[in-house]
Design a protein around this motif. Structure first.
Motif, PDB file in Angstrom:
ATOM      1  N   VAL A  72      -8.152  51.244  50.752  1.00  0.00           N
ATOM      2  CA  VAL A  72      -8.533  50.025  49.392  1.00  0.00           C
ATOM      3  C   VAL A  72      -8.804  48.558  50.192  1.00  0.00           C
ATOM      4  O   VAL A  72     -10.373  48.315  49.775  1.00  0.00           O
ATOM      5  CB  VAL A  72      -7.057  49.657  48.891  1.00  0.00           C
ATOM      6  CG1 VAL A  72      -7.313  48.792  48.109  1.00  0.00           C
ATOM      7  CG2 VAL A  72      -6.521  50.898  47.764  1.00  0.00           C
ATOM      8  N   GLY A  75     -11.818  50.118  52.310  1.00  0.00           N
ATOM      9  CA  GLY A  75     -13.613  49.936  51.302  1.00  0.00           C
ATOM     10  C   GLY A  75     -14.104  48.915  50.478  1.00  0.00           C
ATOM     11  O   GLY A  75     -15.373  49.317  50.216  1.00  0.00           O
ATOM     12  N   TRP A  76     -12.794  47.849  49.913  1.00  0.00           N
ATOM     13  CA  TRP A  76     -13.542  47.048  49.545  1.00  0.00           C
ATOM     14  C   TRP A  76     -14.238  46.490  50.672  1.00  0.00           C
ATOM     15  O   TRP A  76     -15.725  45.080  50.399  1.00  0.00           O
ATOM     16  CB  TRP A  76     -12.417  45.817  49.209  1.00  0.00           C
ATOM     17  CG  TRP A  76     -13.045  44.601  48.325  1.00  0.00           C
ATOM     18  CD1 TRP A  76     -12.850  44.174  47.418  1.00  0.00           C
ATOM     19  CD2 TRP A  76     -13.277  43.948  49.291  1.00  0.00           C
ATOM     20  NE1 TRP A  76     -13.606  43.014  47.324  1.00  0.00           N
ATOM     21  CE2 TRP A  76     -13.295  41.786  48.384  1.00  0.00           C
ATOM     22  CE3 TRP A  76     -12.851  42.916  50.606  1.00  0.00           C
ATOM     23  CZ2 TRP A  76     -13.721  41.131  48.967  1.00  0.00           C
ATOM     24  CZ3 TRP A  76     -13.806  41.537  51.075  1.00  0.00           C
ATOM     25  CH2 TRP A  76     -13.848  41.043  49.781  1.00  0.00           C
ATOM     26  N   ASP A  77     -14.016  46.227  51.875  1.00  0.00           N
ATOM     27  CA  ASP A  77     -14.753  46.048  52.763  1.00  0.00           C
ATOM     28  C   ASP A  77     -16.556  45.931  52.915  1.00  0.00           C
ATOM     29  O   ASP A  77     -17.398  45.730  52.752  1.00  0.00           O
ATOM     30  CB  ASP A  77     -14.666  45.636  54.238  1.00  0.00           C
ATOM     31  CG  ASP A  77     -12.860  45.071  54.913  1.00  0.00           C
ATOM     32  OD1 ASP A  77     -12.573  44.024  53.212  1.00  0.00           O
ATOM     33  OD2 ASP A  77     -12.275  45.753  55.929  1.00  0.00           O
ATOM     34  N   ALA A  79     -17.781  47.865  50.460  1.00  0.00           N
ATOM     35  CA  ALA A  79     -18.626  47.966  49.442  1.00  0.00           C
ATOM     36  C   ALA A  79     -19.231  47.071  49.241  1.00  0.00           C
ATOM     37  O   ALA A  79     -20.117  46.343  48.878  1.00  0.00           O
ATOM     38  CB  ALA A  79     -17.748  48.339  48.442  1.00  0.00           C
ATOM     39  N   ARG A  80     -18.373  45.193  49.157  1.00  0.00           N
ATOM     40  CA  ARG A  80     -19.300  44.302  49.692  1.00  0.00           C
ATOM     41  C   ARG A  80     -20.349  43.869  50.529  1.00  0.00           C
ATOM     42  O   ARG A  80     -20.351  43.186  50.412  1.00  0.00           O
ATOM     43  CB  ARG A  80     -17.467  43.336  49.610  1.00  0.00           C
ATOM     44  CG  ARG A  80     -17.654  41.676  49.785  1.00  0.00           C
ATOM     45  CD  ARG A  80     -18.176  41.680  48.304  1.00  0.00           C
ATOM     46  NE  ARG A  80     -17.470  41.826  46.940  1.00  0.00           N
ATOM     47  CZ  ARG A  80     -16.550  41.180  46.178  1.00  0.00           C
ATOM     48  NH1 ARG A  80     -16.552  39.822  46.430  1.00  0.00           N
ATOM     49  NH2 ARG A  80     -16.169  41.581  44.853  1.00  0.00           N
ATOM     50  N   LEU A  84     -21.749  47.645  46.900  1.00  0.00           N
ATOM     51  CA  LEU A  84     -22.227  48.461  46.778  1.00  0.00           C
ATOM     52  C   LEU A  84     -20.942  47.888  45.668  1.00  0.00           C
ATOM     53  O   LEU A  84     -19.667  47.410  45.613  1.00  0.00           O
ATOM     54  CB  LEU A  84     -21.885  49.291  47.092  1.00  0.00           C
ATOM     55  CG  LEU A  84     -23.430  50.074  48.050  1.00  0.00           C
ATOM     56  CD1 LEU A  84     -22.173  51.596  48.544  1.00  0.00           C
ATOM     57  CD2 LEU A  84     -24.253  50.676  47.135  1.00  0.00           C
ATOM     58  N   GLU A  85     -21.404  48.886  44.397  1.00  0.00           N
ATOM     59  CA  GLU A  85     -19.264  48.579  43.496  1.00  0.00           C
ATOM     60  C   GLU A  85     -18.342  49.269  44.089  1.00  0.00           C
ATOM     61  O   GLU A  85     -18.661  50.240  44.951  1.00  0.00           O
ATOM     62  CB  GLU A  85     -19.971  49.233  41.771  1.00  0.00           C
ATOM     63  CG  GLU A  85     -19.022  49.066  41.007  1.00  0.00           C
ATOM     64  CD  GLU A  85     -19.116  49.387  39.367  1.00  0.00           C
ATOM     65  OE1 GLU A  85     -18.289  49.138  38.692  1.00  0.00           O
ATOM     66  OE2 GLU A  85     -19.961  49.591  39.486  1.00  0.00           O
ATOM     67  N   TYR A  86     -17.295  48.732  43.470  1.00  0.00           N
ATOM     68  CA  TYR A  86     -15.852  49.447  44.173  1.00  0.00           C
ATOM     69  C   TYR A  86     -15.315  49.691  43.274  1.00  0.00           C
ATOM     70  O   TYR A  86     -14.463  48.566  42.762  1.00  0.00           O
ATOM     71  CB  TYR A  86     -15.858  48.950  45.457  1.00  0.00           C
ATOM     72  CG  TYR A  86     -14.386  49.437  45.977  1.00  0.00           C
ATOM     73  CD1 TYR A  86     -14.479  50.521  46.454  1.00  0.00           C
ATOM     74  CD2 TYR A  86     -12.800  49.077  46.045  1.00  0.00           C
ATOM     75  CE1 TYR A  86     -13.575  51.149  46.728  1.00  0.00           C
ATOM     76  CE2 TYR A  86     -12.032  49.719  46.815  1.00  0.00           C
ATOM     77  CZ  TYR A  86     -12.222  50.707  47.314  1.00  0.00           C
ATOM     78  OH  TYR A  86     -10.962  50.846  47.935  1.00  0.00           O
ATOM     79  N   PRO A  88     -11.019  51.383  43.257  1.00  0.00           N
ATOM     80  CA  PRO A  88     -10.470  52.384  43.958  1.00  0.00           C
ATOM     81  C   PRO A  88      -9.578  52.943  43.477  1.00  0.00           C
ATOM     82  O   PRO A  88      -9.341  52.361  41.826  1.00  0.00           O
ATOM     83  CB  PRO A  88      -9.436  51.075  45.255  1.00  0.00           C
ATOM     84  CG  PRO A  88      -9.567  49.954  44.231  1.00  0.00           C
ATOM     85  CD  PRO A  88     -10.982  49.904  43.607  1.00  0.00           C
TER      86      PRO A  88
END
Length: 145
Positions: A72, A75-77, A79-80, A84-86, A88
């Motif tokens: 999570v 993945g945010w790291d 995407a940000r 990109l949109e994220y 989870p």
């Protein structure tokens, strides 16, 4: 290096001991590795007994929550950082938030694996609250080129 040595290197090395060397094709390999991780956690036996990760022995059920948190937050790291949109997985997000909320109550937390908690309004979306608990600012965006 035989596969047993590779596994030991991945599970027995504490964080911060060595920076991993990524192969040039890591972007292409990542989806397959994540699929293997998901498949491994589908086995109920993975949730019991003891395991080792980052040089630490821990129960399988705790390792599952740590793995969800890793996916999570990082993945945010990614995407940000890439714009990109994220979105989870909701169950993984809830597990990550619970793990981070508990870790935030650690009095000696100022450093270590998490930075200081970033204050986020209680009514903010769960992902933003989890990201704040991880020591990241959910409003962060990469610098303009």
């Amino acid at each position: 290096m035989d596969s047993r040595a590779v596994i030991t290197a991945r599970t027995g090395t504490p964080p911060g001991t060595a920076v991993p060397v990524l192969p040039a094709c890591w972007r292409e390999e990542l989806p397959g590795v994540l699929g293997e991780l998901a498949e491994a956690w589908r086995d109920p036996a993975a949730w019991s007994g003891m395991t080792r990760a980052g040089g630490v022995d821990l129960p399988g059920s705790v390792a599952a929550v740590v793995a969800a948190d890793e996916l999570v937050v990082h993945g945010w790291d990614l995407a940000r950082a890439t714009g990109l949109e994220y979105v989870p997985d909701p169950a993984a997000l809830r597990a990550s938030y619970g793990f981070l909320r508990e870790a935030a109550q650690d009095a000696g937390r100022g450093g270590g694996i998490f930075g200081a908690v970033v204050s986020v309004p209680e009514g903010a979306p769960l992902l933003e609250r989890a990201i704040g608990l991880s020591g990241r600012d959910p409003a962060w965006t990469p610098p303009s080129p």
